[in-house]
Motif scaffolding. Structure first.
Motif, PDB file in Angstrom:
ATOM      1  N   SER A   3      57.322 -26.507  68.015  1.00 24.02           N
ATOM      2  CA  SER A   3      58.077 -27.434  68.725  1.00 24.02           C
ATOM      3  C   SER A   3      58.328 -28.925  68.429  1.00 24.02           C
ATOM      4  O   SER A   3      57.129 -29.419  69.034  1.00 24.02           O
ATOM      5  N   ASP A  26      60.816 -32.090  55.977  1.00 24.34           N
ATOM      6  CA  ASP A  26      59.545 -31.138  55.581  1.00 24.34           C
ATOM      7  C   ASP A  26      58.736 -31.825  54.643  1.00 24.34           C
ATOM      8  O   ASP A  26      59.031 -32.062  54.092  1.00 24.34           O
ATOM      9  N   ASN A  30      63.019 -30.023  52.448  1.00 21.10           N
ATOM     10  CA  ASN A  30      64.160 -30.113  53.140  1.00 21.10           C
ATOM     11  C   ASN A  30      64.272 -30.635  54.779  1.00 21.10           C
ATOM     12  O   ASN A  30      63.473 -31.277  54.687  1.00 21.10           O
ATOM     13  N   PHE A  32      66.677 -32.362  57.901  1.00 22.23           N
ATOM     14  CA  PHE A  32      67.964 -32.360  59.003  1.00 22.23           C
ATOM     15  C   PHE A  32      68.626 -33.898  59.365  1.00 22.23           C
ATOM     16  O   PHE A  32      67.939 -34.029  59.899  1.00 22.23           O
ATOM     17  N   THR A  34      70.586 -35.931  62.487  1.00 21.34           N
ATOM     18  CA  THR A  34      70.540 -35.377  63.961  1.00 21.34           C
ATOM     19  C   THR A  34      70.636 -36.729  64.580  1.00 21.34           C
ATOM     20  O   THR A  34      70.911 -38.094  64.251  1.00 21.34           O
ATOM     21  N   TRP A  45      66.778 -29.595  65.881  1.00 19.32           N
ATOM     22  CA  TRP A  45      66.423 -29.750  64.498  1.00 19.32           C
ATOM     23  C   TRP A  45      66.992 -28.780  63.772  1.00 19.32           C
ATOM     24  O   TRP A  45      66.490 -28.525  62.780  1.00 19.32           O
ATOM     25  N   GLY A  46      67.798 -28.383  63.680  1.00 21.44           N
ATOM     26  CA  GLY A  46      68.988 -27.200  62.565  1.00 21.44           C
ATOM     27  C   GLY A  46      67.994 -26.435  62.835  1.00 21.44           C
ATOM     28  O   GLY A  46      67.361 -25.398  63.625  1.00 21.44           O
ATOM     29  N   ASP A  47      68.414 -25.722  60.958  1.00 21.17           N
ATOM     30  CA  ASP A  47      67.748 -25.023  60.555  1.00 21.17           C
ATOM     31  C   ASP A  47      65.508 -24.624  60.071  1.00 21.17           C
ATOM     32  O   ASP A  47      65.530 -24.051  59.965  1.00 21.17           O
ATOM     33  N   ILE A  48      65.456 -26.022  60.709  1.00 19.35           N
ATOM     34  CA  ILE A  48      64.364 -26.005  60.140  1.00 19.35           C
ATOM     35  C   ILE A  48      63.126 -25.806  60.932  1.00 19.35           C
ATOM     36  O   ILE A  48      63.118 -26.293  62.574  1.00 19.35           O
ATOM     37  N   GLU A  49      62.413 -24.625  60.655  1.00 21.65           N
ATOM     38  CA  GLU A  49      61.354 -23.754  61.642  1.00 21.65           C
ATOM     39  C   GLU A  49      60.160 -24.867  61.437  1.00 21.65           C
ATOM     40  O   GLU A  49      59.578 -24.641  59.722  1.00 21.65           O
TER      41      GLU A  49
END
Length: 107
Positions: A3, A26, A30, A32, A34, A45-49
């Protein structure tokens, strides 16, 4: 699970930097975008894993500093950091003023 959180503090005012735009990117591009909340914090952080890789946080400091102080030497601050597979939680604070900044790995 990995995290990430961030916290931006205005060292001139001694207050959190609320409403600052932050972009997380990343290693493959990719990203994001905010904003910091009223306490200068961000952890969404949205959809970034997050996986083991190198990431960049871009803090859009210029507009914030111009609004609060009428001056800004840094239009943005980029912080690159490496996440390891067993790294757990990463906290990347930014301390700013119109003519300086610093960062460190927080907890």
């Amino acid at each position: 699970m990995i995290s990430l959180s961030s916290h931006v503090l205005d060292t001139t005012l001694g207050k959190p930097a609320a409403g600052m735009q932050i972009e997380l990117t990343d290693a493959v591009g990719n990203n994001f975008i905010t904003m910091t909340d009223e306490d200068g914090r961000c952890s969404a952080w949205g959809d970034i894993e997050l996986t083991a890789s190198v990431y960049q946080l871009r803090f859009f400091t210029g507009s914030y500093l111009l609004e609060k102080h009428g001056n800004s030497f840094y239009p943005f601050v980029d912080i690159h950091f490496e996440v390891t597979q067993d790294g757990g939680h990463y906290h990347v604070p930014l301390l700013i003023s119109p003519f300086g900044f610093s960062s460190y790995r927080g907890s």
